[in-house]
Design an enzyme around this catalytic site. Sequence first.
Site, PDB file in Angstrom:
ATOM      1  N   CYS A   1       8.978 -12.733   8.124  1.00 14.62           N
ATOM      2  CA  CYS A   1       9.432 -11.671   9.022  1.00 14.62           C
ATOM      3  C   CYS A   1       8.975 -11.988  10.452  1.00 14.62           C
ATOM      4  O   CYS A   1       8.177 -12.904  10.680  1.00 14.62           O
ATOM      5  CB  CYS A   1       8.884 -10.318   8.564  1.00 14.62           C
ATOM      6  SG  CYS A   1       7.128 -10.089   8.912  1.00 14.62           S
TER       7      CYS A   1
ATOM      8  N   TYR B   1       2.901   2.633   3.505  1.00 12.73           N
ATOM      9  CA  TYR B   1       3.606   1.352   3.636  1.00 12.73           C
ATOM     10  C   TYR B   1       3.121   0.397   4.726  1.00 12.73           C
ATOM     11  O   TYR B   1       2.899  -0.782   4.449  1.00 12.73           O
ATOM     12  CB  TYR B   1       5.110   1.598   3.808  1.00 12.73           C
ATOM     13  CG  TYR B   1       5.842   1.989   2.535  1.00 12.73           C
ATOM     14  CD1 TYR B   1       5.155   2.269   1.361  1.00 12.73           C
ATOM     15  CD2 TYR B   1       7.215   2.083   2.530  1.00 12.73           C
ATOM     16  CE1 TYR B   1       5.829   2.648   0.206  1.00 12.73           C
ATOM     17  CE2 TYR B   1       7.900   2.456   1.377  1.00 12.73           C
ATOM     18  CZ  TYR B   1       7.206   2.737   0.221  1.00 12.73           C
ATOM     19  OH  TYR B   1       7.891   3.098  -0.919  1.00 12.73           O
TER      20      TYR B   1
ATOM     21  N   GLU C   1       2.433 -14.293   4.297  1.00 11.03           N
ATOM     22  CA  GLU C   1       2.123 -15.288   5.332  1.00 11.03           C
ATOM     23  C   GLU C   1       0.904 -14.869   6.136  1.00 11.03           C
ATOM     24  O   GLU C   1       0.048 -15.687   6.463  1.00 11.03           O
ATOM     25  CB  GLU C   1       3.315 -15.459   6.279  1.00 11.03           C
ATOM     26  CG  GLU C   1       4.575 -15.983   5.614  1.00 11.03           C
ATOM     27  CD  GLU C   1       5.455 -14.881   5.029  1.00 11.03           C
ATOM     28  OE1 GLU C   1       4.938 -13.810   4.653  1.00 11.03           O
ATOM     29  OE2 GLU C   1       6.673 -15.108   4.952  1.00 11.03           O
TER      30      GLU C   1
ATOM     31  N   ASN D   1       0.855  -1.183   0.000  1.00  9.55           N
ATOM     32  CA  ASN D   1       0.000   0.000   0.000  1.00  9.55           C
ATOM     33  C   ASN D   1       0.891   1.233   0.000  1.00  9.55           C
ATOM     34  O   ASN D   1       1.983   1.199   0.580  1.00  9.55           O
ATOM     35  CB  ASN D   1      -0.890  -0.021   1.252  1.00  9.55           C
ATOM     36  CG  ASN D   1      -1.943   1.061   1.219  1.00  9.55           C
ATOM     37  OD1 ASN D   1      -1.687   2.186   1.620  1.00  9.55           O
ATOM     38  ND2 ASN D   1      -3.103   0.734   0.742  1.00  9.55           N
TER      39      ASN D   1
ATOM     40  N   CYS E   1       5.182 -11.994  11.091  1.00  6.02           N
ATOM     41  CA  CYS E   1       4.504 -13.178  10.531  1.00  6.02           C
ATOM     42  C   CYS E   1       4.784 -14.417  11.372  1.00  6.02           C
ATOM     43  O   CYS E   1       3.911 -15.265  11.554  1.00  6.02           O
ATOM     44  CB  CYS E   1       4.933 -13.404   9.088  1.00  6.02           C
ATOM     45  SG  CYS E   1       4.231 -12.184   7.959  1.00  6.02           S
TER      46      CYS E   1
ATOM     47  N   CYS F   1       2.079  -8.905   4.625  1.00  6.32           N
ATOM     48  CA  CYS F   1       2.924  -9.951   4.078  1.00  6.32           C
ATOM     49  C   CYS F   1       2.083 -11.127   3.576  1.00  6.32           C
ATOM     50  O   CYS F   1       0.931 -11.304   3.976  1.00  6.32           O
ATOM     51  CB  CYS F   1       3.872 -10.477   5.154  1.00  6.32           C
ATOM     52  SG  CYS F   1       5.125  -9.319   5.687  1.00  6.32           S
TER      53      CYS F   1
HETATM   54  N1  THU Z   1       7.237  -9.814   2.775  1.00  4.12           N
HETATM   55  C1  THU Z   1       6.389 -10.870   2.900  1.00  4.12           C
HETATM   56  O1  THU Z   1       5.372 -10.966   2.216  1.00  4.12           O
HETATM   57  N2  THU Z   1       6.697 -11.809   3.813  1.00  4.12           N
HETATM   58  C2  THU Z   1       7.755 -11.742   4.655  1.00  4.12           C
HETATM   59  O2  THU Z   1       7.835 -12.512   5.588  1.00  4.12           O
HETATM   60  C3  THU Z   1       8.808 -10.755   4.434  1.00  4.12           C
HETATM   61  C4  THU Z   1       8.449  -9.639   3.541  1.00  4.12           C
HETATM   62  C5  THU Z   1       6.900  -8.778   1.814  1.00  4.12           C
HETATM   63  C6  THU Z   1       6.562  -7.454   2.446  1.00  4.12           C
HETATM   64  C7  THU Z   1       6.843  -6.501   1.320  1.00  4.12           C
HETATM   65  O3  THU Z   1       5.690  -6.448   0.504  1.00  4.12           O
HETATM   66  C8  THU Z   1       7.951  -7.176   0.540  1.00  4.12           C
HETATM   67  O4  THU Z   1       7.986  -8.532   0.954  1.00  4.12           O
HETATM   68  C9  THU Z   1       9.324  -6.551   0.753  1.00  4.12           C
HETATM   69  O5  THU Z   1       9.627  -6.482   2.095  1.00  4.12           O
END
Ligand code: THU
Length: 157
Positions: free
Chosen positions: A112, A67, A74, A64, A115, A72
């Site tokens: 991350c 930010y 997950e 978005n 998540c 994410c």
């Molecule tokens: N991202 C995920 O979808 N999962 C994670 O566990 C790490 C990061 C996404 C968030 C963002 O849209 C992009 O990866 C770059 O950080």
Amino acid sequence: MKEIEIIVPVTVKDYSELDACERSLVDAARRATAGSYSVYSHFKVGAAILLDNGVTVTGANQENVAYPSGTCAERSACFYAGANYPDARFEMIAVAAVGTDGLEPATPTAPCGACRQALLEYEMRAGHHVPVLLVGRDSVYRLPSVASLLPLAFTEF
Ligand code: THU
């Protein structure tokens, strides 16, 4: 004083070494990257969750312009699973990505911290270990549980 050591067991497998169930979840996570909306980072992430009712739920990162409002892959997958199959237990999770160069990263993509915390709650609700497959171009890391990805987690208050 004493010291404790926390060991995270990771099995490193080639795609060809995965069993049929693992392979199909890895394929689903890879396919799920197509649903990524990542116009800011250009990093596509897909997550797939196998439920005990046989359904595989997937999610992809949704970004978005403000930010932090994005989510994410997950969390998009686990919240979808929780909302649509509230009685189903998680059986296995896979995470895959397509990097900014358009290729799958050589190193497996790991969730991350936020998540990990969100997924842990579903593992606790399942009442059993939920293996996690982190997918890379050259290998797949298999962790025995979400808890192993988040040592010393916050689990109660
Ligand atoms: N991202 C995920 O979808 N999962 C994670 O566990 C790490 C990061 C996404 C968030 C963002 O849209 C992009 O990866 C770059 O950080």
